[in-house]
Scaffold this motif. Structure first.
Motif, PDB file in Angstrom:
ATOM      1  N   ALA A 163       0.635  -0.918   0.337  1.00  0.00           N
ATOM      2  CA  ALA A 163      -0.032  -0.202   0.124  1.00  0.00           C
ATOM      3  C   ALA A 163       0.745   1.250  -0.030  1.00  0.00           C
ATOM      4  O   ALA A 163       1.477   2.193   0.441  1.00  0.00           O
ATOM      5  CB  ALA A 163      -1.017  -0.178   1.336  1.00  0.00           C
TER       6      ALA A 163
ATOM      7  N   LYS B 153      -4.418   6.624  -3.731  1.00  0.00           N
ATOM      8  CA  LYS B 153      -5.323   5.767  -5.226  1.00  0.00           C
ATOM      9  C   LYS B 153      -4.905   4.660  -4.511  1.00  0.00           C
ATOM     10  O   LYS B 153      -6.273   3.488  -3.952  1.00  0.00           O
ATOM     11  CB  LYS B 153      -4.361   5.761  -5.607  1.00  0.00           C
ATOM     12  CG  LYS B 153      -5.135   4.247  -7.302  1.00  0.00           C
ATOM     13  CD  LYS B 153      -4.014   4.784  -8.457  1.00  0.00           C
ATOM     14  CE  LYS B 153      -4.029   3.743  -9.274  1.00  0.00           C
ATOM     15  NZ  LYS B 153      -5.101   2.287  -8.580  1.00  0.00           N
ATOM     16  N   VAL B 154      -4.170   4.389  -3.350  1.00  0.00           N
ATOM     17  CA  VAL B 154      -4.203   3.022  -2.421  1.00  0.00           C
ATOM     18  C   VAL B 154      -5.665   3.402  -1.271  1.00  0.00           C
ATOM     19  O   VAL B 154      -6.084   1.991  -1.625  1.00  0.00           O
ATOM     20  CB  VAL B 154      -2.943   2.231  -1.648  1.00  0.00           C
ATOM     21  CG1 VAL B 154      -2.573   3.087  -0.611  1.00  0.00           C
ATOM     22  CG2 VAL B 154      -2.562   0.935  -1.826  1.00  0.00           C
ATOM     23  N   ARG B 155      -5.929   4.997  -0.850  1.00  0.00           N
ATOM     24  CA  ARG B 155      -6.678   4.464  -0.095  1.00  0.00           C
ATOM     25  C   ARG B 155      -8.028   4.099  -0.549  1.00  0.00           C
ATOM     26  O   ARG B 155      -8.593   3.648   0.775  1.00  0.00           O
ATOM     27  CB  ARG B 155      -6.472   5.852   0.397  1.00  0.00           C
ATOM     28  CG  ARG B 155      -7.699   6.338   1.925  1.00  0.00           C
ATOM     29  CD  ARG B 155      -7.563   7.501   2.351  1.00  0.00           C
ATOM     30  NE  ARG B 155      -6.245   7.639   2.774  1.00  0.00           N
ATOM     31  CZ  ARG B 155      -5.630   8.811   2.183  1.00  0.00           C
ATOM     32  NH1 ARG B 155      -5.803   9.131   1.197  1.00  0.00           N
ATOM     33  NH2 ARG B 155      -4.057   9.050   2.773  1.00  0.00           N
ATOM     34  N   ARG B 156      -8.686   4.713  -1.894  1.00  0.00           N
ATOM     35  CA  ARG B 156      -9.635   4.488  -1.974  1.00  0.00           C
ATOM     36  C   ARG B 156      -9.736   3.132  -3.025  1.00  0.00           C
ATOM     37  O   ARG B 156     -10.633   2.363  -2.184  1.00  0.00           O
ATOM     38  CB  ARG B 156      -9.620   5.992  -3.643  1.00  0.00           C
ATOM     39  CG  ARG B 156     -10.322   6.082  -3.199  1.00  0.00           C
ATOM     40  CD  ARG B 156     -11.282   7.318  -3.877  1.00  0.00           C
ATOM     41  NE  ARG B 156     -11.773   8.447  -3.696  1.00  0.00           N
ATOM     42  CZ  ARG B 156     -13.214   8.570  -3.529  1.00  0.00           C
ATOM     43  NH1 ARG B 156     -13.758   7.807  -2.940  1.00  0.00           N
ATOM     44  NH2 ARG B 156     -13.101   9.797  -3.349  1.00  0.00           N
ATOM     45  N   ASP B 157      -8.993   2.889  -3.433  1.00  0.00           N
ATOM     46  CA  ASP B 157      -8.590   0.871  -3.523  1.00  0.00           C
ATOM     47  C   ASP B 157      -8.600  -0.127  -2.526  1.00  0.00           C
ATOM     48  O   ASP B 157      -9.592  -1.185  -2.308  1.00  0.00           O
ATOM     49  CB  ASP B 157      -7.217   0.782  -4.309  1.00  0.00           C
ATOM     50  CG  ASP B 157      -7.495   0.927  -5.951  1.00  0.00           C
ATOM     51  OD1 ASP B 157      -8.104   1.584  -6.595  1.00  0.00           O
ATOM     52  OD2 ASP B 157      -6.531   1.607  -5.848  1.00  0.00           O
ATOM     53  N   VAL B 158      -8.359   0.151  -1.175  1.00  0.00           N
ATOM     54  CA  VAL B 158      -8.301  -0.778   0.128  1.00  0.00           C
ATOM     55  C   VAL B 158      -9.425  -1.059   0.375  1.00  0.00           C
ATOM     56  O   VAL B 158     -10.409  -1.452   1.213  1.00  0.00           O
ATOM     57  CB  VAL B 158      -7.080  -0.318   1.026  1.00  0.00           C
ATOM     58  CG1 VAL B 158      -7.470  -1.547   2.295  1.00  0.00           C
ATOM     59  CG2 VAL B 158      -5.627  -1.041   0.511  1.00  0.00           C
TER      60      VAL B 158
ATOM     61  N   ASP C 148      -9.485  11.569  -0.423  1.00  0.00           N
ATOM     62  CA  ASP C 148      -8.783  12.374  -1.801  1.00  0.00           C
ATOM     63  C   ASP C 148      -8.410  13.168  -0.904  1.00  0.00           C
ATOM     64  O   ASP C 148      -7.421  13.772  -0.896  1.00  0.00           O
ATOM     65  CB  ASP C 148      -9.573  13.451  -2.632  1.00  0.00           C
ATOM     66  CG  ASP C 148     -10.436  11.990  -3.937  1.00  0.00           C
ATOM     67  OD1 ASP C 148      -9.450  10.668  -3.866  1.00  0.00           O
ATOM     68  OD2 ASP C 148     -11.378  11.689  -4.072  1.00  0.00           O
TER      69      ASP C 148
ATOM     70  N   GLN D 117     -12.695   0.418  -0.780  1.00  0.00           N
ATOM     71  CA  GLN D 117     -13.242  -0.053  -1.697  1.00  0.00           C
ATOM     72  C   GLN D 117     -13.744  -2.280  -1.385  1.00  0.00           C
ATOM     73  O   GLN D 117     -14.296  -2.369  -1.282  1.00  0.00           O
ATOM     74  CB  GLN D 117     -13.099  -0.372  -2.971  1.00  0.00           C
ATOM     75  CG  GLN D 117     -14.416  -0.962  -4.296  1.00  0.00           C
ATOM     76  CD  GLN D 117     -13.869  -0.338  -5.482  1.00  0.00           C
ATOM     77  OE1 GLN D 117     -13.243   0.255  -5.491  1.00  0.00           O
ATOM     78  NE2 GLN D 117     -14.546  -0.050  -6.428  1.00  0.00           N
ATOM     79  N   ARG D 118     -12.088  -2.414  -1.531  1.00  0.00           N
ATOM     80  CA  ARG D 118     -12.102  -4.311  -1.361  1.00  0.00           C
ATOM     81  C   ARG D 118     -12.424  -4.402   0.338  1.00  0.00           C
ATOM     82  O   ARG D 118     -13.454  -5.508   0.115  1.00  0.00           O
ATOM     83  CB  ARG D 118     -10.872  -4.731  -1.050  1.00  0.00           C
ATOM     84  CG  ARG D 118     -10.257  -5.511  -0.655  1.00  0.00           C
ATOM     85  CD  ARG D 118      -8.437  -5.522  -0.738  1.00  0.00           C
ATOM     86  NE  ARG D 118      -8.308  -7.042  -0.410  1.00  0.00           N
ATOM     87  CZ  ARG D 118      -6.780  -7.062  -0.808  1.00  0.00           C
ATOM     88  NH1 ARG D 118      -5.710  -6.571  -1.355  1.00  0.00           N
ATOM     89  NH2 ARG D 118      -6.572  -8.793  -0.816  1.00  0.00           N
TER      90      ARG D 118
END
Length: 322
Positions: free
Chosen positions: A229, A280-285, A266, A287-288
């Motif tokens: 991350a 970017k990684v904050r949103r991706d994680v 953001d 969401q997961r």
């Protein structure tokens, strides 16, 4: 690798250390705002499948909320969001909560707090561990998410002794390479020198059979996987625990103060060394995690520092465990 722009920008607050100390500036109380109340007891147990996860509070510091804290949002908007959640608007409380995974005979500590190098309201990890019925010598593995001082300073005491004498210390290879690089340390701005020195104080003389570097997305122990991350730091790493079909994510510093940076993924906290990658990684994680309804724990989340994340507007809301 960080660009020169990110590298220089990171020195402003991210890794600045007080002169002559190993204490990062964000881990020092602002006396004009009073003293934060520490949780009692300083531990909380949770079951994840057949495994027990214990939140271990290392303390809390209170810092003023200024323009610099959120780098890309007006202070008035930041204060308005805090006020809407019934939170103070002139200061931020920053908790520190490592986690312990107890899986059969294995006792795996994730991050180590400030140790003896913080102020009076920090360095409580060993007290919390004892309150939970355990000792430092019980720990067989220490997993490190990244090399900021509030995550690694608990590895050694002021005398230079190893606090967890029987433990292997497992670290992200990308993070280790960044902070231990001689050329990078020589080129670092003045505000980052203390962070590099602190890393070397911690790791440079660690025995080779104790220090274990791991790759991104590697299995570190049965049911425990590293999750790259990068952004907060060049090798910032999360940990995913799976047991009997249940999951727990340790999200480290994916978000500092979830009331701000989960609600507005953001927004960029001053401590993120590469804000664009971190966003970017904050949103991706998140969401997961929400898609799987997994339990999560955050190092700087309000104690007991674990719960679930739910979608809320354009971001996410942290729902603490009862």
């Amino acid at each position: 690798m960080l660009s020169r722009r990110h590298f220089l920008g990171a020195s402003l607050a991210t890794t600045a250390y007080a002169a002559g100390s190993f204490v990062p500036v964000w881990a020092q109380n602002a006396p004009n705002f009073g003293t934060p109340t520490l949780p009692s007891p300083g531990f909380r147990r949770m079951k994840v499948g057949d495994v027990e996860v214990i939140a271990l509070n290392d303390g809390i510091t209170r810092r003023p909320l200024g323009e610099e804290f959120v780098k890309n949002a007006p202070l008035a908007e930041v204060r308005a969001l805090l006020a809407s959640q019934g939170l103070p608007t002139d200061y931020i409380d920053v908790p520190y909560t490592p986690f312990l995974v107890v899986a059969g005979a294995r006792k795996i500590l994730i991050d180590t707090g400030l140790g003896e190098f913080g102020g009076a309201t920090t360095g409580k990890l060993l007290d919390s561990l004892r309150a939970a019925g355990l000792q430092a010598a019980d720990i067989d593995t220490v997993l490190i998410s990244h090399y900021h001082g509030d995550h690694i300073n608990g590895i050694r005491n002021k005398a230079g002794e190893w606090v967890f004498p029987k433990a292997k210390v497992m670290v992200p290879a990308a993070e280790h390479a960044f902070w231990m690089g001689d050329a990078r340390m020589a080129a670092a701005p003045a505000g980052m020198k203390g962070a590099f020195e602190n890393v070397r104080r911690t790791f440079a003389t660690m025995p080779a059979d104790t220090l274990v570097q791991f790759a991104a997305d590697a299995e570190l122990a049965p049911g425990i996987k590293s999750v790259a991350a990068y952004g907060h730091t060049p090798g910032h790493t999360l940990f995913e625990l799976t047991s009997s079909g249940q999951k727990f994510f340790y999200v480290a510093d994916l978000t500092n103060v979830p009331a701000l940076f989960a609600r507005n993924p953001d927004w960029a906290v001053t401590f993120d060394m590469d804000a664009e990658a971190a966003r970017k990684v904050r949103r991706d994680v998140f969401q997961r995690i929400t898609a799987s309804n997994a339990m999560l724990g955050g190092f700087h989340f309000p104690f007991p520092a674990f719960g679930r994340m739910a979608a809320s507007g354009s971001g996410y809301a942290f729902q603490p465990a009862a």
